[in-house]
Scaffold this active site. Structure first.
Site, PDB file in Angstrom:
ATOM      1  CE1 TYR A  24      20.363  54.299 -41.643  1.00 55.56           C
ATOM      2  CE2 TYR A  24      21.862  54.641 -43.492  1.00 55.56           C
ATOM      3  CZ  TYR A  24      21.044  55.155 -42.502  1.00 55.56           C
ATOM      4  OH  TYR A  24      20.884  56.504 -42.379  1.00 55.56           O
ATOM      5  CB  SER A  31      20.019  58.137 -45.603  1.00 56.87           C
ATOM      6  OG  SER A  31      21.428  58.044 -45.767  1.00 56.87           O
TER       7      SER A  31
END
Length: 236
Positions: free
Chosen positions: A141, A127
């Site tokens: 995250y 990501s």
């Protein structure tokens, strides 16, 4: 061409699998939810692909040996995000995010990488959140993706000696169930099909790192360049 898709029920994995199915690939799909996995497999078979499936929890390291099937391409699409505030304040939720996004993929690739043949490819979805820790996607995250990025960089360097390619895929905002609570959707959001096509094209050209869509590369270059004393005051 044989493609192993891990986390095959994710929207991005499905989009990439449909691209490979259109080329007549043989697909082996792995995901936890049997019903959703069957639905994905049926869709791909309807498109003319040869498909086999395995329903298993990829966080269970005891079952990773079953993934040794000699593929030409491995796509690792496993990942979760969760609510940033909840994850960053709950040790159990934080552990699950770290295990799903970082520990399990590293364990899987530690097993698969030595068995990959020259000319094959490992593609892993991380990501843009891994480029710099941010509060909104969540500290946990972001760190899970940053750790995976670093691991893939080292793996890519090592496997280059044996002719195995390692592709790091860094999507930005994608309109998937994972981002369903992100409202309103802004102009930076794209459909999973855009990311799926981008993954397949990046594999084709032997890329090392790809930002999808492309505009995230300059955006993240700016974000990384912001001094920490300024960055900590921002809400991005």
């Amino acid at each position: 061409m044989k493609v192993l898709v891990l986390g095959a029920t994710s929207a991005i994995a499905q989009a990439a699998a449909r691209e490979w199915a259109a080329r007549g690939a043989t697909l082996h799909l792995v995901a936890r939810n049997q019903a959703r996995l069957t639905a994905v497999a049926d869709d791909l078979r309807a498109r003319g692909a040869t498909v086999t499936v395995s329903a298993q929890d990829l966080n269970d390291a005891q079952r990773h040996a079953a993934l040794l099937i000699d593929p030409d391409i491995v796509l690792v699409a496993q990942g979760i995000q969760g609510d940033a505030i909840a994850v960053d304040s709950d040790p159990a939720r934080a552990e699950l995010v770290l295990r799903t996004n970082y520990v399990a993929p590293v364990q899987i690739l530690t097993l698969l990488a030595p068995a990959m043949r020259p000319g094959t490819t490992i593609a892993v979805i991380t990501s843009v959140a891994g480029d710099r820790g941010r509060a909104k996607p969540g500290a946990v995250y972001s760190s899970s993706k940053a750790g995976l990025d670093a691991y893939l960089s080292g793996l890519r360097q090592r496997l280059a000696q044996s002719g195995v390619r390692v592709l790091t895929v860094k999507p930005g905002y994608v309109d998937t169930p994972m981002t369903a609570n992100h409202l309103p959707k802004n102009a930076l959001f794209v459909k999973p099909e855009v990311i799926g096509r981008g993954i397949v094209k990046a594999v084709d050209r032997g890329a090392d790192v790809v930002y999808l869509p492309w505009f995230w590369r300059p955006i993240l270059a700016v974000i990384r360049a912001i001094p920490e004393r300024v960055f900590k005051k921002l809400s991005i």
